[in-house]
Design an enzyme around this catalytic site. Structure first.
Site, PDB file in Angstrom:
ATOM      1  N   ARG A  41       0.822  -1.214   0.000  1.00 36.28           N
ATOM      2  CA  ARG A  41       0.000   0.000   0.000  1.00 36.28           C
ATOM      3  C   ARG A  41       0.854   1.261   0.000  1.00 36.28           C
ATOM      4  O   ARG A  41       0.464   2.271  -0.582  1.00 36.28           O
ATOM      5  CB  ARG A  41      -0.936  -0.007   1.207  1.00 36.28           C
ATOM      6  CG  ARG A  41      -2.140  -0.903   0.963  1.00 36.28           C
ATOM      7  CD  ARG A  41      -3.110  -0.865   2.103  1.00 36.28           C
ATOM      8  NE  ARG A  41      -4.396  -1.397   1.689  1.00 36.28           N
ATOM      9  CZ  ARG A  41      -5.278  -1.949   2.520  1.00 36.28           C
ATOM     10  NH1 ARG A  41      -5.015  -2.028   3.802  1.00 36.28           N
ATOM     11  NH2 ARG A  41      -6.423  -2.406   2.071  1.00 36.28           N
ATOM     12  N   GLY A 356      -7.105  -6.634   1.080  1.00 36.93           N
ATOM     13  CA  GLY A 356      -5.799  -6.516   1.704  1.00 36.93           C
ATOM     14  C   GLY A 356      -5.093  -7.856   1.838  1.00 36.93           C
ATOM     15  O   GLY A 356      -3.926  -7.994   1.454  1.00 36.93           O
TER      16      GLY A 356
HETATM   17  P1  ADP Z   1      -9.361  -9.815   2.197  1.00 34.49           P
HETATM   18  O1  ADP Z   1      -8.557  -8.981   3.168  1.00 34.49           O
HETATM   19  O2  ADP Z   1      -8.542 -10.220   1.003  1.00 34.49           O
HETATM   20  O3  ADP Z   1     -10.670  -9.165   1.838  1.00 34.49           O
HETATM   21  P2  ADP Z   1     -10.506 -11.365   4.348  1.00 34.49           P
HETATM   22  O4  ADP Z   1     -10.034 -10.332   5.306  1.00 34.49           O
HETATM   23  O5  ADP Z   1     -11.962 -11.492   4.119  1.00 34.49           O
HETATM   24  O6  ADP Z   1      -9.743 -11.183   2.950  1.00 34.49           O
HETATM   25  O7  ADP Z   1     -10.040 -12.807   4.860  1.00 34.49           O
HETATM   26  C1  ADP Z   1      -8.696 -13.139   5.045  1.00 34.49           C
HETATM   27  C2  ADP Z   1      -8.522 -14.144   6.136  1.00 34.49           C
HETATM   28  O8  ADP Z   1      -9.348 -15.279   5.921  1.00 34.49           O
HETATM   29  C3  ADP Z   1      -7.111 -14.662   6.177  1.00 34.49           C
HETATM   30  O9  ADP Z   1      -6.494 -14.178   7.351  1.00 34.49           O
HETATM   31  C4  ADP Z   1      -7.264 -16.186   6.193  1.00 34.49           C
HETATM   32  O10 ADP Z   1      -6.436 -16.829   7.144  1.00 34.49           O
HETATM   33  C5  ADP Z   1      -8.718 -16.364   6.577  1.00 34.49           C
HETATM   34  N1  ADP Z   1      -9.248 -17.657   6.126  1.00 34.49           N
HETATM   35  C6  ADP Z   1      -9.294 -18.148   4.876  1.00 34.49           C
HETATM   36  N2  ADP Z   1      -9.793 -19.393   4.864  1.00 34.49           N
HETATM   37  C7  ADP Z   1     -10.079 -19.720   6.149  1.00 34.49           C
HETATM   38  C8  ADP Z   1     -10.597 -20.883   6.801  1.00 34.49           C
HETATM   39  N3  ADP Z   1     -10.933 -21.959   6.116  1.00 34.49           N
HETATM   40  N4  ADP Z   1     -10.748 -20.839   8.147  1.00 34.49           N
HETATM   41  C9  ADP Z   1     -10.410 -19.739   8.840  1.00 34.49           C
HETATM   42  N5  ADP Z   1      -9.908 -18.617   8.293  1.00 34.49           N
HETATM   43  C10 ADP Z   1      -9.733 -18.598   6.956  1.00 34.49           C
HETATM   44 MG    MG Z   2      -8.757  -8.673   5.299  1.00 36.27          MG
END
Ligand code: ADP
Ligand code: MG
Length: 399
Positions: A41, A356
């Site tokens: 960023r 992010g």
């Molecule tokens: P972004 O920031 O790209 O929008 P999110 O913040 O929604 O994504 O989600 C990211 C988090 O989701 C990561 O820290 C990851 O560890 C978690 N995650 C992904 N799959 C699982 C799962 N099966 N169980 C628990 N946490 C998960």
């Molecule tokens: Mg996130």
């Protein structure tokens, strides 16, 4: 919407610019002083900053970091960000000791042409995120007093009605930065007649956050691939036991309705990587979605799912991906995110990564950022844009 390039064309030399940027980088707090674990960023903020400096502007940069509770908290100081920003710009970037107080004013007044000042974390001020217009307004008055014009380049925050994003823009001539302009250009391509097939991949941790997006996107996409923690609420809606996996029980009915409406447009995992603990060394096994043991949790999508998702992505012409497929922070649960990230990178057409953690995953897993059409700095902001919601930080720039 006027852009920073319009401002530069007007002439900005010697004028003070209040530049809201998104410098909300992940910090590693396990070391003695916090270390920036991904500076994406900060790098994304450079084009606007450089352009303003070269045009002789005196730049007052404002940003937030993490979620301090509306009061100064050294853990969330922008000090490491000021240091990194200075390295990348090749000039010292002083950090004001406060957000919009005496030190901010003194340092802003001392700026010379082309200089950059970083204000301390805007979220050290409770008014920044207040629901009360008057409280935000009082802070915005102090921001406005620091500069002659306002430039918003904090795409990741445009969906927030915050003092430094919304109210200050009502008090100064306002312009969109280059990052905001670029993000809008790409998101517009996704929302106006995308080349088909148009495939959206959603993952990440919270279903409730993203159900509205799914609802809004379903009529527009050819396929919606669901992985990450959010897939288990959908799997539960299909009648599968999901063990100790993330589950939002109160959303199961909504997921069931969405599945019924979507026909074959929603594609769910066929296998998952399970572990008894949320840990890198508790051992992991791949099971079919019908066989998730009661005492295990699904922490990644399995290899057959990567193939299924990969096939859908292989024929897509437009792709938007938000949310990791698994807990990519832990090595045993990286493969799903890596596989999908590779398939998205290989898309013959426009591929956009938003969020992010998703963007951090791309870099952390050593994938080539250049292989993507665009990596958005804003997760929530890009999702809300795709939902068709009004984004306060953008509409205020066009008012
Ligand atoms: P972004 O920031 O790209 O929008 P999110 O913040 O929604 O994504 O989600 C990211 C988090 O989701 C990561 O820290 C990851 O560890 C978690 N995650 C992904 N799959 C699982 C799962 N099966 N169980 C628990 N946490 C998960
Ligand atoms: Mg996130």
């Amino acid at each position: 919407m006027r852009s920073v390039d319009d401002l530069i064309a007007e002439g900005v030399s010697g004028r003070r610019v209040f530049l809201r940027t998104d410098l909300n980088v992940p910090l590693d707090h396990t070391t003695r002083s916090p270390v920036i674990s991904d500076d994406g960023r900060i790098r994304a903020s450079l084009p606007t900053l450089q352009a303003l400096r070269e045009a002789g502007a005196r730049v007052v940069v404002s940003a937030h970091l993490g979620r301090p509770k509306g009061t100064p908290d050294p853990q969330f100081s922008l000090a490491p960000v000021a240091a990194r920003l200075g390295e990348l710009l090749g000039t010292a970037v002083p950090l004001a000791a406060d957000t919009a107080g005496d030190d901010a004013r003194a340092k802003a007044e001392a700026l010379g042409d082309g200089d950059v000042l970083l204000l301390e974390n805007v979220r050290f001020e409770a008014a920044e995120t207040s629901k009360d217009d008057a409280e935000r307004g009082e802070l915005a008055d102090r921001f406005a007093a620091l500069a002659d014009v306002y430039v918003d380049d904090a795409f990741g925050a445009v969906h927030r009605k915050h003092a430094s994003v919304f109210d200050v823009a009502q008090r100064l001539p306002c312009y969109a930065g280059r990052l905001v302009a670029r993000e809008l250009e790409v998101l517009t391509r996704l929302t106006t007649e995308p080349d088909r097939p148009y495939v959206v991949v959603l993952g990440g941790s919270k279903v409730s956050d993203k159900l509205a997006v799914i609802e809004a996107l379903l009529p527009k996409v050819d396929r919606l691939l669901v992985g990450g923690g959010m897939c288990f609420t959908f799997l539960a809606a299909q009648g599968h036991g999901v063990g100790k996996s993330l589950l939002e029980a109160d959303q199961v009915d909504t997921c069931r309705r969405l599945l019924a409406e979507a026909g074959d447009r929603i594609v769910l995992p066929v296998d998952v990587v399970c572990s008894p603990e949320f840990s890198a060394d508790a051992g992991s096994t791949v099971v079919a979605v019908a066989d998730i043991p009661d005492d295990q949790m699904g922490l990644d999508v399995g290899p057959r799912t990567v193939e299924v998702f990969g096939a859908e992505l292989g024929s897509a012409r437009t792709v938007f991906w938000n949310g990791p497929m698994g807990v990519f922070e832990l090595a045993p649960f990286q493969a799903g995110t890596r596989g999908v990230a590779q398939a998205v990178a290989a898309v013959d057409g426009l591929s956009v990564v938003g969020g992010g953690d998703s963007a951090a995953a791309v870099r952390q897993l050593g994938l080539d950022e250049e292989a993507y059409g665009h990596i958005s700095t804003g997760g929530g902001a890009s999702l809300e844009y795709l939902e068709g919601r009004d984004l306060p930080g953008l509409s205020v720039l066009t008012d």
